[in-house]
Design an enzyme around this catalytic site. Structure first.
Site, PDB file in Angstrom:
ATOM      1  N   ASP A  11      13.595 -52.082-104.118  1.00 44.48           N
ATOM      2  CA  ASP A  11      12.596 -53.146-104.229  1.00 44.48           C
ATOM      3  C   ASP A  11      12.610 -53.948-102.934  1.00 44.48           C
ATOM      4  O   ASP A  11      13.614 -54.575-102.587  1.00 44.48           O
ATOM      5  CB  ASP A  11      12.929 -54.041-105.422  1.00 44.48           C
ATOM      6  CG  ASP A  11      11.784 -54.966-105.798  1.00 44.48           C
ATOM      7  OD1 ASP A  11      10.701 -54.851-105.200  1.00 44.48           O
ATOM      8  OD2 ASP A  11      11.980 -55.808-106.697  1.00 44.48           O
ATOM      9  N   ASP A 106       5.672 -51.800-102.822  1.00 46.64           N
ATOM     10  CA  ASP A 106       6.972 -52.316-102.393  1.00 46.64           C
ATOM     11  C   ASP A 106       8.146 -51.919-103.278  1.00 46.64           C
ATOM     12  O   ASP A 106       9.240 -52.468-103.116  1.00 46.64           O
ATOM     13  CB  ASP A 106       6.908 -53.839-102.278  1.00 46.64           C
ATOM     14  CG  ASP A 106       6.600 -54.509-103.604  1.00 46.64           C
ATOM     15  OD1 ASP A 106       6.189 -53.819-104.549  1.00 46.64           O
ATOM     16  OD2 ASP A 106       6.775 -55.737-103.697  1.00 46.64           O
ATOM     17  N   GLU A 107       7.958 -50.976-104.196  1.00 49.78           N
ATOM     18  CA  GLU A 107       9.106 -50.565-105.004  1.00 49.78           C
ATOM     19  C   GLU A 107       8.932 -49.139-105.491  1.00 49.78           C
ATOM     20  O   GLU A 107       7.813 -48.642-105.631  1.00 49.78           O
ATOM     21  CB  GLU A 107       9.326 -51.505-106.194  1.00 49.78           C
ATOM     22  CG  GLU A 107       8.188 -51.561-107.182  1.00 49.78           C
ATOM     23  CD  GLU A 107       8.509 -52.416-108.395  1.00 49.78           C
ATOM     24  OE1 GLU A 107       9.638 -52.330-108.913  1.00 49.78           O
ATOM     25  OE2 GLU A 107       7.606 -53.156-108.837  1.00 49.78           O
TER      26      GLU A 107
END
Length: 376
Positions: A11, A106-107
């Site tokens: 993350d 983003d993860e």
């Protein structure tokens, strides 16, 4: 974790804001808020850790964020830049394993049980990935490592920013037992209030409730709550995650009303959708419109045709009929959206199969800021 899967959840830390601070060194150490115009209907899409100290968080109205931190730096999102950096990070993941399931820009989940480096240590791999991300992009990432997706995702949030948390099988019960119930994914505000009323404050409390009782109180979700309270999550990392829809939506800087104005917006959304439909050669049979009124009441209406929906003209006509069925009347509208789903695609052999879109194919487009990053 011999005999168990080795799952990593990566993350990125305050991703959008961190990219802005990286590209503009004068913003480092300052409260940075990425989102829409706070003087209008802007919503916080992301914020730096400096801004979070003022109680600012994603999805918060920009006006409230500005009131809490008047000296914050507000920036419009640069989605093309964020997607480009996300692609760089994705390349790093694939140097270690092809079992990568992106959740957003983003993860992502990674299954490194068997990996390209032949490294038996998931913790070591996670540290190497974090190092590579820092070296190549100048950004930091947090990681959670465990034997299933639920635990890995929760663990990645334990030591943010720039931290790592490992939950081995023998520590799972104690880790889950001390988790506040709000930390369980799938427990929103309403569910949390209901659980608190039942005396459920931690994972240990949740574990004491029978499966039958949880299903009685929460329906099908009760099975999920029971399983994760006992550390059970058998979902695999899905490297070929199927996209279920393509959509566009617009949040207006000021509420609009009137059939003509709404129809004009639907026509614009249809033009944009046609570009995506043709680009990805999709054959979607279902059209959906989404309407959020000024009082935040949100409705959706759908129609499924007996032929693929491809042209903007067809989308506009069908969306207009759905708008009539929604009985919008003279209500003021805050958001309008349109989507295509129920996909099939015809390969060269003429056989229809389910469509697998690239990860970034479905997203929202909101000039005023919708408060969330592109979604799958």
């Amino acid at each position: 974790m011999k005999g168990y899967r080795k799952i990593i959840h990566i993350d990125m830390d305050a991703f959008y804001a961190a990219v802005e601070q990286r590209d503009r060194p004068e913003l480092r150490g300052k409260p940075v808020i990425v989102g829409g115009d706070p003087r209008k209907r802007g919503v916080v899409a992301a914020c730096s850790y400096e801004a979070r100290r003022f109680g600012i968080h994603s999805a918060m109205p920009g006006k409230i964020a500005l009131a809490r931190c008047p000296h914050a730096v507000f920036l419009r999102p640069r989605m093309a830049v964020y997607r480009r950096v996300s692609a760089e990070i994705r390349e790093i993941f694939h140097e270690y394993t092809d079992q990568v399931e992106p959740l957003s820009l983003d993860e992502a989940f990674l299954d490194v049980t068997v990996n390209k480096k032949g490294n038996p240590s998931a913790t070591c791999i996670a540290e190497c990935i974090r190092r590579d991300i820092r070296t190549r992009t100048g950004l930091t990432a947090s990681a959670g490592i465990s034997f299933n997706k639920f635990l890995a995702k929760v663990a990645s949030d334990e030591n943010k920013p720039d931290g790592i948390t490992v939950v081995p099988p023998h520590a799972a019960d104690s880790f889950i037992g001390r988790l506040p119930i709000r930390k369980f994914h799938g427990v929103g505000k309403v569910t949390e209030e209901k659980m608190l009323a039942m005396g459920i404050r931690t994972g240990a409390d949740l574990r004491r409730i029978s499966r039958v009782e949880l299903v009685r109180r929460f329906g099908k979700a009760g099975n999920y709550f029971y399983d994760i309270a006992h550390g059970q999550d058998h979902r695999p990392v899905n490297a070929d995650r199927m996209r279920k829809s393509i959509s566009r939506e617009i949040t207006f800087s000021e509420d609009i009303e009137g059939r003509d104005r709404l129809t004009a917006v639907l026509r614009e959304l249809a033009d944009r959708l046609e570009i995506l439909v043709r680009k990805h050669a999709v054959r979607g049979m279902t059209l959906t419109i989404k309407v959020r009124f000024s009082d935040f009441l949100c409705i959706t209406r759908s129609v499924t045709l007996d032929r693929p929906i491809i042209s903007a003209e067809t989308m506009t006509i069908q969306a207009g009929l759905l708008l009539d069925a929604a009985d919008v009347g003279e209500k003021r509208v805050r958001l309008l959206g349109m989507g295509i789903s129920n996909f099939e695609i015809r390969d060269p052999s003429g056989i229809h199969r389910q469509l697998h879109l690239p990860f970034s194919a479905a997203y929202c487009d909101t000039p005023a800021g919708c408060g969330r990053p592109p979604v799958a």
